[in-house]
Design a protein around this motif. Structure first.
Motif, PDB file in Angstrom:
ATOM      1  N   ASP A 122       1.449  -0.893  -0.145  1.00  0.00           N
ATOM      2  CA  ASP A 122      -0.064   0.387  -0.055  1.00  0.00           C
ATOM      3  C   ASP A 122       0.785   0.751   0.366  1.00  0.00           C
ATOM      4  OD1 ASP A 122      -2.139  -1.723   0.047  1.00  0.00           O
ATOM      5  OD2 ASP A 122      -2.679  -1.138   2.036  1.00  0.00           O
ATOM      6  N   SER A 123       2.780   0.882   0.708  1.00  0.00           N
ATOM      7  CA  SER A 123       2.947   2.597   0.833  1.00  0.00           C
ATOM      8  C   SER A 123       3.471   2.866  -0.761  1.00  0.00           C
ATOM      9  CB  SER A 123       4.300   2.247   1.228  1.00  0.00           C
ATOM     10  OG  SER A 123       4.834   1.104   0.848  1.00  0.00           O
ATOM     11  N   ASN A 124       3.420   2.222  -1.934  1.00  0.00           N
ATOM     12  CA  ASN A 124       3.741   2.775  -3.042  1.00  0.00           C
ATOM     13  C   ASN A 124       2.866   3.233  -3.484  1.00  0.00           C
ATOM     14  OD1 ASN A 124       6.456   1.623  -3.646  1.00  0.00           O
ATOM     15  ND2 ASN A 124       5.526  -0.460  -2.981  1.00  0.00           N
ATOM     16  N   LEU A 125       1.303   3.125  -3.136  1.00  0.00           N
ATOM     17  CA  LEU A 125       0.105   3.843  -3.635  1.00  0.00           C
ATOM     18  C   LEU A 125       0.100   5.679  -4.150  1.00  0.00           C
ATOM     19  CD1 LEU A 125      -2.990   1.969  -3.073  1.00  0.00           C
ATOM     20  CD2 LEU A 125      -1.241   1.511  -4.913  1.00  0.00           C
ATOM     21  N   PHE A 126       0.992   6.006  -3.635  1.00  0.00           N
ATOM     22  CA  PHE A 126       1.284   7.892  -3.513  1.00  0.00           C
ATOM     23  C   PHE A 126       2.475   7.848  -4.699  1.00  0.00           C
ATOM     24  CE2 PHE A 126       4.342   6.093  -0.736  1.00  0.00           C
ATOM     25  CZ  PHE A 126       5.850   7.477  -1.266  1.00  0.00           C
ATOM     26  N   HIS A 127       3.104   7.019  -5.241  1.00  0.00           N
ATOM     27  CA  HIS A 127       4.058   7.236  -6.056  1.00  0.00           C
ATOM     28  C   HIS A 127       3.122   6.222  -7.903  1.00  0.00           C
ATOM     29  CE1 HIS A 127       7.354   7.811  -4.069  1.00  0.00           C
ATOM     30  NE2 HIS A 127       7.610   6.091  -4.050  1.00  0.00           N
ATOM     31  N   LEU A 128       2.051   6.359  -7.762  1.00  0.00           N
ATOM     32  CA  LEU A 128       0.640   5.891  -9.092  1.00  0.00           C
ATOM     33  C   LEU A 128       1.318   6.776  -9.966  1.00  0.00           C
ATOM     34  CD1 LEU A 128      -2.534   4.756  -7.380  1.00  0.00           C
ATOM     35  CD2 LEU A 128      -0.740   3.218  -8.964  1.00  0.00           C
ATOM     36  N   PRO A 129       0.846   6.710 -11.660  1.00  0.00           N
ATOM     37  CA  PRO A 129       1.537   7.685 -11.908  1.00  0.00           C
ATOM     38  C   PRO A 129       0.477   8.642 -12.897  1.00  0.00           C
ATOM     39  CG  PRO A 129       1.448   5.198 -13.456  1.00  0.00           C
ATOM     40  CD  PRO A 129       1.575   5.022 -11.463  1.00  0.00           C
ATOM     41  N   ALA A 130       0.685   9.562 -13.153  1.00  0.00           N
ATOM     42  CA  ALA A 130      -1.364  10.135 -13.526  1.00  0.00           C
ATOM     43  C   ALA A 130      -1.819   9.265 -14.414  1.00  0.00           C
ATOM     44  CB  ALA A 130      -0.785  11.784 -14.191  1.00  0.00           C
ATOM     45  N   ARG A 131      -0.998   8.977 -15.533  1.00  0.00           N
ATOM     46  CA  ARG A 131      -1.568   8.392 -16.899  1.00  0.00           C
ATOM     47  C   ARG A 131      -1.724   6.205 -16.160  1.00  0.00           C
ATOM     48  NH1 ARG A 131      -0.552   8.449 -22.734  1.00  0.00           N
ATOM     49  NH2 ARG A 131      -2.493   7.430 -23.671  1.00  0.00           N
ATOM     50  N   LYS A 132      -2.857   6.209 -15.696  1.00  0.00           N
ATOM     51  CA  LYS A 132      -2.598   5.195 -15.521  1.00  0.00           C
ATOM     52  C   LYS A 132      -4.194   3.912 -15.518  1.00  0.00           C
ATOM     53  CE  LYS A 132      -4.603   6.027 -10.807  1.00  0.00           C
ATOM     54  NZ  LYS A 132      -4.087   7.430 -11.404  1.00  0.00           N
ATOM     55  N   LEU A 133      -4.526   2.461 -15.333  1.00  0.00           N
ATOM     56  CA  LEU A 133      -4.903   2.737 -15.919  1.00  0.00           C
ATOM     57  C   LEU A 133      -5.985   1.696 -14.556  1.00  0.00           C
ATOM     58  CD1 LEU A 133      -4.990   0.498 -19.447  1.00  0.00           C
ATOM     59  CD2 LEU A 133      -6.125   2.843 -18.406  1.00  0.00           C
ATOM     60  N   GLU A 134      -7.287   1.765 -14.586  1.00  0.00           N
ATOM     61  CA  GLU A 134      -7.637   1.011 -12.748  1.00  0.00           C
ATOM     62  C   GLU A 134      -8.282  -0.749 -13.863  1.00  0.00           C
ATOM     63  OE1 GLU A 134     -11.174   1.039  -9.221  1.00  0.00           O
ATOM     64  OE2 GLU A 134     -10.224   2.927 -10.618  1.00  0.00           O
ATOM     65  N   ILE A 135      -7.424  -1.569 -12.856  1.00  0.00           N
ATOM     66  CA  ILE A 135      -8.333  -2.969 -13.744  1.00  0.00           C
ATOM     67  C   ILE A 135      -7.612  -3.959 -13.072  1.00  0.00           C
ATOM     68  CG2 ILE A 135      -7.326  -2.183 -16.131  1.00  0.00           C
ATOM     69  CD1 ILE A 135      -5.277  -3.818 -16.054  1.00  0.00           C
ATOM     70  N   PRO A 136      -8.796  -5.716 -13.141  1.00  0.00           N
ATOM     71  CA  PRO A 136      -7.909  -6.672 -12.249  1.00  0.00           C
ATOM     72  C   PRO A 136      -6.697  -6.883 -12.712  1.00  0.00           C
ATOM     73  CG  PRO A 136      -9.793  -7.099 -13.653  1.00  0.00           C
ATOM     74  CD  PRO A 136      -9.637  -5.475 -14.477  1.00  0.00           C
ATOM     75  N   LEU A 137      -5.891  -6.888 -12.190  1.00  0.00           N
ATOM     76  CA  LEU A 137      -4.496  -7.415 -12.133  1.00  0.00           C
ATOM     77  C   LEU A 137      -4.433  -9.221 -12.330  1.00  0.00           C
ATOM     78  CD1 LEU A 137      -2.660  -5.540 -10.485  1.00  0.00           C
ATOM     79  CD2 LEU A 137      -2.983  -5.020 -11.998  1.00  0.00           C
ATOM     80  N   SER A 177     -19.443  -8.485 -36.469  1.00  0.00           N
ATOM     81  CA  SER A 177     -17.809  -8.011 -36.379  1.00  0.00           C
ATOM     82  C   SER A 177     -17.939  -6.736 -36.388  1.00  0.00           C
ATOM     83  CB  SER A 177     -17.772  -7.913 -37.960  1.00  0.00           C
ATOM     84  OG  SER A 177     -18.098  -8.764 -39.300  1.00  0.00           O
ATOM     85  N   VAL A 178     -16.615  -6.619 -35.669  1.00  0.00           N
ATOM     86  CA  VAL A 178     -16.222  -5.415 -35.070  1.00  0.00           C
ATOM     87  C   VAL A 178     -14.933  -5.265 -35.825  1.00  0.00           C
ATOM     88  CG1 VAL A 178     -17.442  -5.485 -33.237  1.00  0.00           C
ATOM     89  CG2 VAL A 178     -15.545  -6.550 -33.488  1.00  0.00           C
ATOM     90  N   SER A 179     -14.012  -4.016 -35.496  1.00  0.00           N
ATOM     91  CA  SER A 179     -12.811  -3.986 -35.747  1.00  0.00           C
ATOM     92  C   SER A 179     -12.458  -1.853 -35.344  1.00  0.00           C
ATOM     93  CB  SER A 179     -13.143  -3.429 -37.444  1.00  0.00           C
ATOM     94  OG  SER A 179     -13.845  -1.881 -38.533  1.00  0.00           O
ATOM     95  N   PHE A 180     -11.630  -2.277 -35.220  1.00  0.00           N
ATOM     96  CA  PHE A 180     -10.946  -0.605 -34.337  1.00  0.00           C
ATOM     97  C   PHE A 180      -9.365  -0.298 -34.119  1.00  0.00           C
ATOM     98  CE2 PHE A 180     -10.925  -4.831 -31.242  1.00  0.00           C
ATOM     99  CZ  PHE A 180      -9.972  -5.009 -30.920  1.00  0.00           C
ATOM    100  N   THR A 181      -8.609   0.332 -33.889  1.00  0.00           N
ATOM    101  CA  THR A 181      -7.485   0.521 -34.504  1.00  0.00           C
ATOM    102  C   THR A 181      -7.042   0.785 -32.670  1.00  0.00           C
ATOM    103  OG1 THR A 181      -8.275   2.392 -35.756  1.00  0.00           O
ATOM    104  CG2 THR A 181      -5.867   2.407 -35.295  1.00  0.00           C
ATOM    105  N   LEU A 182      -5.463  -0.009 -32.881  1.00  0.00           N
ATOM    106  CA  LEU A 182      -5.167   0.725 -31.674  1.00  0.00           C
ATOM    107  C   LEU A 182      -4.566   1.560 -31.865  1.00  0.00           C
ATOM    108  CD1 LEU A 182      -2.942  -3.254 -32.773  1.00  0.00           C
ATOM    109  CD2 LEU A 182      -5.600  -3.110 -31.034  1.00  0.00           C
ATOM    110  N   ALA A 183      -4.299   2.105 -29.733  1.00  0.00           N
ATOM    111  CA  ALA A 183      -3.901   2.399 -29.508  1.00  0.00           C
ATOM    112  C   ALA A 183      -3.713   2.489 -28.257  1.00  0.00           C
ATOM    113  CB  ALA A 183      -5.016   3.987 -29.066  1.00  0.00           C
ATOM    114  N   ARG A 184      -2.582   3.540 -27.982  1.00  0.00           N
ATOM    115  CA  ARG A 184      -1.394   2.801 -26.021  1.00  0.00           C
ATOM    116  C   ARG A 184      -2.222   3.778 -25.509  1.00  0.00           C
ATOM    117  NH1 ARG A 184       3.061   4.978 -28.423  1.00  0.00           N
ATOM    118  NH2 ARG A 184       3.955   2.434 -28.464  1.00  0.00           N
ATOM    119  N   LEU A 185      -2.588   3.089 -24.163  1.00  0.00           N
ATOM    120  CA  LEU A 185      -3.612   3.859 -23.414  1.00  0.00           C
ATOM    121  C   LEU A 185      -2.633   3.744 -21.861  1.00  0.00           C
ATOM    122  CD1 LEU A 185      -6.133   0.730 -23.842  1.00  0.00           C
ATOM    123  CD2 LEU A 185      -6.128   2.786 -24.400  1.00  0.00           C
ATOM    124  N   ILE A 186      -1.453   4.340 -21.989  1.00  0.00           N
ATOM    125  CA  ILE A 186      -0.773   4.170 -20.844  1.00  0.00           C
ATOM    126  C   ILE A 186       0.907   4.369 -20.842  1.00  0.00           C
ATOM    127  CG2 ILE A 186      -1.899   2.767 -18.879  1.00  0.00           C
ATOM    128  CD1 ILE A 186       0.597   0.906 -19.021  1.00  0.00           C
TER     129      ILE A 186
END
Length: 399
Positions: free
Chosen positions: A219-234, A390-399
């Protein structure tokens, strides 16, 4: 998406009441033993023969204390002796159990144990190892090898070499880095520069059975979280989903080797023991050829051809898991991601990617497309409530 390894998390729940002798040895006239390995989803898969009857695929995980067989039906057929039932946490409210068992003889080429070796056998395959590895596997092996030999992992030639300690000499051309080996686990010091320019030296557990790059589980590392991040199940732990964030750190240094803009995972709450900062997984380890010497408390590392590869995270914004051998479903969608904007939904069954039907044989290859290149156009077919879309999308950097 790169996730925590259920393999390593499971090891936290296995009691030291599983009395396993090191057992492995090599005939005096054999010398070192070479074992070709298969790499799938960046994990090392090696052939393990049990009782000279059946050869299975096991994940090599340096953080696992006891060999684990995930299929009890195989243990039954081999006539293993189940000594004690062990509680291994719970998943979705269902308690998971395994057994301390003996009566096994494990063999890897000329290296083998005695005939009464101990291992853990799962009552049900709640770990879903094949899903983690994206190829059929039946178990995990770790300290049984790392405690008995100096283990060379040659990623350049996809080879594991077991060296007897009595004849081992430090290899030329490799950098030597000290390890802390505590309770059958090895810890590697690394310097971290976080996004806010804070710099810390931490000791991370070495996990060859984890696909992530670097994981912080305090938990002590959470203050080092980057501004650009994703909240996800790890990933999945012994007691259910492990929630957290994924982002990047500015630098990670091991000895004289430095990596920049490294993908990092941060758990919301501590996973495991309070004195464990986190772990380094295959996202870093696979960039070196190495010798792991647990008894000598040393690791010897040399850069390989993967060292300079950029660190990429999933560019689609979705996670696909195996529901059965040839059924693959979307289990998570990042909001506002390419997949979400294209209308992909949790629960969709992925039928094809880029025109190829998704199967257990090409799963690893096709899902790697989501890591390839920002701006790449991806076409998929998904099945939803019996209808093919049928679906299509363009890959994009999220972080």
């Amino acid at each position: 998406m790169k996730r925590l390894s259920a393999i390593s998390l499971l090891a936290l729940c296995i009691s030291t009441s599983v009395h396993s002798q090191l057992g492995f040895s090599i005939p005096a006239d054999s010398g070192k033993v070479e074992i070709p390995f298969e790499r799938s989803n960046n994990l090392i898969i090696i052939p393990v023969t049990i009782n000279k009857k059946v050869t299975l695929k096991f994940i090599l995980d340096s953080s696992v204390e006891y060999s684990i067989l995930s299929q009890k039906s195989i243990g039954d057929e081999l006539g293993l002796n189940y000594l004690r039932k062990i509680r291994l946490g719970s998943t979705n409210g269902v308690t998971n159990f395994g057994y301390s068992a003996n009566g096994a003889q494990l063999s890897l080429g000329a290296a083998s144990t005695g005939t009464n070796h101990s291992m853990v056998v799962l009552e049900t395959d709640f770990m879903n190892l094949s899903n983690a590895a994206r190829t059929p596997v039946d178990g995990v092996i770790g300290y049984d090898l790392f405690g008995a030999f100096v283990v060379e992992i040659d990623y350049s030639d996809d080879m594991i070499i077991l060296h007897p300690r009595s004849s081992f000499e430090p290899p030329r051309g490799y950098d030597e880095v000290p390890l802390d080996v505590v309770a059958r686990k090895a810890y590697l010091p690394a310097d971290i520069v976080f996004e806010n320019w804070d710099e810390e030296t931490k000791k991370f557990q070495i996990k060859t059975g984890a696909t992530h790059t670097v994981l912080f589980n305090s938990d002590s590392n959470l203050f080092h979280l980057p501004a650009r991040k994703l909240e996800i199940p790890l990933g999945m732990g012994p007691s259910g989903p492990v929630e957290g964030y994924v982002g990047r750190v500015r630098e990670l240094r091991i000895g004289d080797d430095e990596f920049e803009n490294v993908i990092a995972s941060f758990t919301k709450s501590e996973v495991g023991k309070s004195n464990e900062t986190g772990s380094i997984g295959m996202g870093i380890l696979s960039r070196f050829d190495m010798f792991l010497d647990y008894q000598g408390s040393r690791i010897y590392i040399k850069r390989n051809r993967e060292f300079t590869n950029s660190f990429e995270y999933d560019l689609s914004g979705m996670r696909v898991d195996a529901e059965s051998e040839n059924t693959f479903r979307v289990t998570h969608i990042v909001s506002d991601s390419p997949a979400a904007k294209a209308g992909v939904q949790v629960g969709d069954r992925v039928v094809s990617v880029q025109g190829e039907i998704l199967t257990k044989d090409n799963l690893n290859e096709l899902l790697r497309i989501f890591l390839e290149k920002e701006g790449k156009r991806v076409k998929m077919e998904v099945e939803r409530r019996g209808e093919i879309k049928s679906v299509s999308f363009t890959l994009a950097r999220l972080i």
